[in-house]
Design a protein around this motif. Structure first.
Motif, PDB file in Angstrom:
ATOM      1  N   LEU A 154      15.877  -7.167   0.268  1.00 46.57           N
ATOM      2  CA  LEU A 154      15.480  -5.767   0.317  1.00 46.57           C
ATOM      3  C   LEU A 154      14.359  -5.513  -0.684  1.00 46.57           C
ATOM      4  O   LEU A 154      14.375  -6.053  -1.795  1.00 46.57           O
ATOM      5  N   PRO A 155      13.376  -4.709  -0.308  1.00 44.93           N
ATOM      6  CA  PRO A 155      12.273  -4.423  -1.232  1.00 44.93           C
ATOM      7  C   PRO A 155      12.730  -3.558  -2.391  1.00 44.93           C
ATOM      8  O   PRO A 155      13.637  -2.738  -2.266  1.00 44.93           O
ATOM      9  N   LYS A 156      12.093  -3.751  -3.524  1.00 47.14           N
ATOM     10  CA  LYS A 156      12.414  -2.946  -4.691  1.00 47.14           C
ATOM     11  C   LYS A 156      11.882  -1.527  -4.514  1.00 47.14           C
ATOM     12  O   LYS A 156      10.876  -1.298  -3.848  1.00 47.14           O
ATOM     13  N   ARG A 157      12.574  -0.604  -5.100  1.00 48.18           N
ATOM     14  CA  ARG A 157      12.084   0.778  -5.094  1.00 48.18           C
ATOM     15  C   ARG A 157      10.776   0.824  -5.882  1.00 48.18           C
ATOM     16  O   ARG A 157      10.733   0.374  -7.031  1.00 48.18           O
ATOM     17  N   PHE A 158       9.745   1.352  -5.255  1.00 44.62           N
ATOM     18  CA  PHE A 158       8.414   1.335  -5.863  1.00 44.62           C
ATOM     19  C   PHE A 158       7.884   2.728  -6.183  1.00 44.62           C
ATOM     20  O   PHE A 158       6.735   2.885  -6.571  1.00 44.62           O
ATOM     21  N   TYR A 159       8.700   3.743  -6.038  1.00 44.35           N
ATOM     22  CA  TYR A 159       8.265   5.117  -6.280  1.00 44.35           C
ATOM     23  C   TYR A 159       9.237   5.760  -7.269  1.00 44.35           C
ATOM     24  O   TYR A 159      10.402   5.359  -7.397  1.00 44.35           O
ATOM     25  N   LYS A 160       8.752   6.773  -7.952  1.00 41.59           N
ATOM     26  CA  LYS A 160       9.593   7.461  -8.916  1.00 41.59           C
ATOM     27  C   LYS A 160      10.287   8.675  -8.310  1.00 41.59           C
ATOM     28  O   LYS A 160      11.437   8.974  -8.637  1.00 41.59           O
ATOM     29  N   GLU A 161       9.565   9.382  -7.445  1.00 37.50           N
ATOM     30  CA  GLU A 161      10.105  10.645  -6.958  1.00 37.50           C
ATOM     31  C   GLU A 161       9.885  10.794  -5.453  1.00 37.50           C
ATOM     32  O   GLU A 161       8.810  10.493  -4.934  1.00 37.50           O
ATOM     33  N   ALA A 162      10.913  11.247  -4.749  1.00 35.92           N
ATOM     34  CA  ALA A 162      10.810  11.582  -3.327  1.00 35.92           C
ATOM     35  C   ALA A 162      10.867  13.097  -3.186  1.00 35.92           C
ATOM     36  O   ALA A 162      11.681  13.767  -3.836  1.00 35.92           O
ATOM     37  N   GLY A 163       9.984  13.635  -2.362  1.00 37.18           N
ATOM     38  CA  GLY A 163       9.952  15.084  -2.196  1.00 37.18           C
ATOM     39  C   GLY A 163       9.394  15.463  -0.844  1.00 37.18           C
ATOM     40  O   GLY A 163       9.264  14.620   0.058  1.00 37.18           O
ATOM     41  N   ILE A 164       9.072  16.713  -0.660  1.00 39.22           N
ATOM     42  CA  ILE A 164       8.490  17.181   0.596  1.00 39.22           C
ATOM     43  C   ILE A 164       7.238  17.989   0.288  1.00 39.22           C
ATOM     44  O   ILE A 164       7.071  18.515  -0.825  1.00 39.22           O
ATOM     45  N   ALA A 165       6.363  18.062   1.284  1.00 42.92           N
ATOM     46  CA  ALA A 165       5.139  18.847   1.152  1.00 42.92           C
ATOM     47  C   ALA A 165       4.896  19.563   2.472  1.00 42.92           C
ATOM     48  O   ALA A 165       4.988  18.957   3.549  1.00 42.92           O
TER      49      ALA A 165
ATOM     50  N   THR B 210       0.853  -1.173   0.000  1.00 46.18           N
ATOM     51  CA  THR B 210       0.000   0.000   0.000  1.00 46.18           C
ATOM     52  C   THR B 210       0.890   1.224   0.000  1.00 46.18           C
ATOM     53  O   THR B 210       1.806   1.347   0.806  1.00 46.18           O
ATOM     54  N   ASN B 211       0.612   2.139  -0.896  1.00 43.96           N
ATOM     55  CA  ASN B 211       1.457   3.321  -1.031  1.00 43.96           C
ATOM     56  C   ASN B 211       1.363   4.260   0.157  1.00 43.96           C
ATOM     57  O   ASN B 211       2.237   5.091   0.343  1.00 43.96           O
ATOM     58  N   ASP B 212       0.287   4.171   0.959  1.00 46.19           N
ATOM     59  CA  ASP B 212       0.167   5.106   2.074  1.00 46.19           C
ATOM     60  C   ASP B 212       0.893   4.616   3.319  1.00 46.19           C
ATOM     61  O   ASP B 212       0.832   5.237   4.362  1.00 46.19           O
ATOM     62  N   ASP B 213       1.593   3.500   3.214  1.00 49.94           N
ATOM     63  CA  ASP B 213       2.454   3.070   4.333  1.00 49.94           C
ATOM     64  C   ASP B 213       3.752   2.559   3.733  1.00 49.94           C
ATOM     65  O   ASP B 213       4.005   1.371   3.675  1.00 49.94           O
ATOM     66  N   VAL B 214       4.570   3.469   3.260  1.00 50.91           N
ATOM     67  CA  VAL B 214       5.710   3.106   2.440  1.00 50.91           C
ATOM     68  C   VAL B 214       6.883   2.549   3.222  1.00 50.91           C
ATOM     69  O   VAL B 214       7.842   2.088   2.621  1.00 50.91           O
ATOM     70  N   THR B 215       6.838   2.573   4.541  1.00 47.70           N
ATOM     71  CA  THR B 215       7.968   2.032   5.304  1.00 47.70           C
ATOM     72  C   THR B 215       7.712   0.630   5.807  1.00 47.70           C
ATOM     73  O   THR B 215       8.630  -0.033   6.277  1.00 47.70           O
TER      74      THR B 215
ATOM     75  N   PRO C  31       2.099  10.716   1.438  1.00 46.68           N
ATOM     76  CA  PRO C  31       2.890  10.807   2.658  1.00 46.68           C
ATOM     77  C   PRO C  31       3.531   9.476   3.057  1.00 46.68           C
ATOM     78  O   PRO C  31       2.905   8.421   2.960  1.00 46.68           O
ATOM     79  N   ALA C  32       4.773   9.557   3.490  1.00 45.98           N
ATOM     80  CA  ALA C  32       5.478   8.384   4.016  1.00 45.98           C
ATOM     81  C   ALA C  32       5.208   8.269   5.507  1.00 45.98           C
ATOM     82  O   ALA C  32       4.937   9.266   6.186  1.00 45.98           O
ATOM     83  N   HIS C  33       5.292   7.043   6.014  1.00 47.82           N
ATOM     84  CA  HIS C  33       4.997   6.782   7.422  1.00 47.82           C
ATOM     85  C   HIS C  33       6.167   6.091   8.113  1.00 47.82           C
ATOM     86  O   HIS C  33       6.946   5.371   7.492  1.00 47.82           O
ATOM     87  N   SER C  34       6.243   6.318   9.419  1.00 48.94           N
ATOM     88  CA  SER C  34       7.244   5.664  10.255  1.00 48.94           C
ATOM     89  C   SER C  34       6.804   4.229  10.542  1.00 48.94           C
ATOM     90  O   SER C  34       5.667   3.846  10.234  1.00 48.94           O
TER      91      SER C  34
END
Length: 263
Positions: A32-43, A2-7, A57-60
């Motif tokens: 190790l999991p494969k990279r599943f996103y194209k871009e990392a940024g901030i909001a 699920t993209n809303d819990d990326v950690t 949003p990324a989660h802890s």
């Protein structure tokens, strides 16, 4: 995934019980999991600057949103995530790991973390000195005395020195002064950085000196390892020990960077 819990996929599910059979089969080295996103940024948001992956949003590990108050720190986190290549490797993400620790642990346990840090004052590395040889005695004094002088001048804490490993009781006024210096660190991420630097060196005084800019991270690390450097000069280097020390140094430098960016 699920993209809303990326950690969850790279740090594991905090609610899941460990599987010893699976761990044994993987020889302690899970894939190790494969990279599943194209871009990392901030909001920017109400809770500060959030780390986002493809805009989400990324989660802890405790499922809290990874957000910090400082834009520069958020940008450093995004840079760390952006630097991941085909897989997501936590060993190459020390800033993220430390910020997660601050979000999931330090923020809710501030007093306990302060207590733990203050306890180092009674056995701080800098107060236990060698009696010989003379070159080591002089090297310790050159590296450590300026930090003790800074602690006295800036924090109002004067420490009693001891030769060897004989325990020495420090003045209560000094212990309280040092605790006030620790309590003055308000940011959870800065406090997490301070705690990491302290545990990696055995000296809350060195950690505070780095936090306040009295020492650079390089100077702080060198001061904390005067004894090891001396032994290596006398007896030669041990490659395995050097490799372990290099890993700890990277963690120390990351902690110092988090603390600096949290100002």
């Amino acid at each position: 995934m699920t993209n809303d819990d990326v950690t969850r996929d790279w740090l594991g599910d905090p609610d899941a019980s460990p599987d010893p059979v699976r761990a044994a089969r993987q020889a302690g080295k899970p894939a190790l999991p494969k990279r599943f996103y194209k871009e990392a940024g901030i909001a920017e948001a109400e809770d500060g600057f959030r780390l986002v992956l493809d805009g989400r949003p990324a989660h802890s590990p405790a499922r809290r949103r990874i957000a910090v108050r400082q834009r520069a720190l958020a940008e450093a986190l995004a840079e760390e995530w952006g630097a991941q290549e085909e897989v997501i490797d936590p060993t190459r993400m020390p800033l993220t790991r430390l910020v997660n620790s601050a979000i999931d642990g330090v923020a809710d346990r501030r007093e306990a973390v302060i207590d733990d840090l203050a306890a180092y004052a009674g056995t701080d590395l800098l107060v236990y000195r060698a009696g010989d040889p003379a070159r080591l005695v002089a090297t310790q004094a050159a590296a450590w005395d300026p930090v003790l002088d800074w602690a006295h001048e800036t924090l109002g804490a004067r420490f009693v020195l001891s030769e060897g490993v004989m325990h020495v009781t420090q003045p209560e006024t000094s212990l309280q002064a040092l605790r006030r210096g620790i309590e003055a660190v308000e940011s959870p991420t800065a406090l997490a950085g301070l705690h990491s630097m302290t545990t990696l060196t055995g000296s809350v005084l060195i950690a505070l000196a780095v936090l306040h800019g009295r020492l650079t991270p390089e100077e702080g690390w060198s001061a904390a390892h005067v004894d090891e450097t001396f032994q290596a000069e006398v007896w030669g280097c041990d490659e395995e020990a050097e490799a372990r020390l290099a890993g700890r140094r990277r963690e120390f430098e990351a902690a110092a960077r988090v603390a600096a960016l949290s100002a």
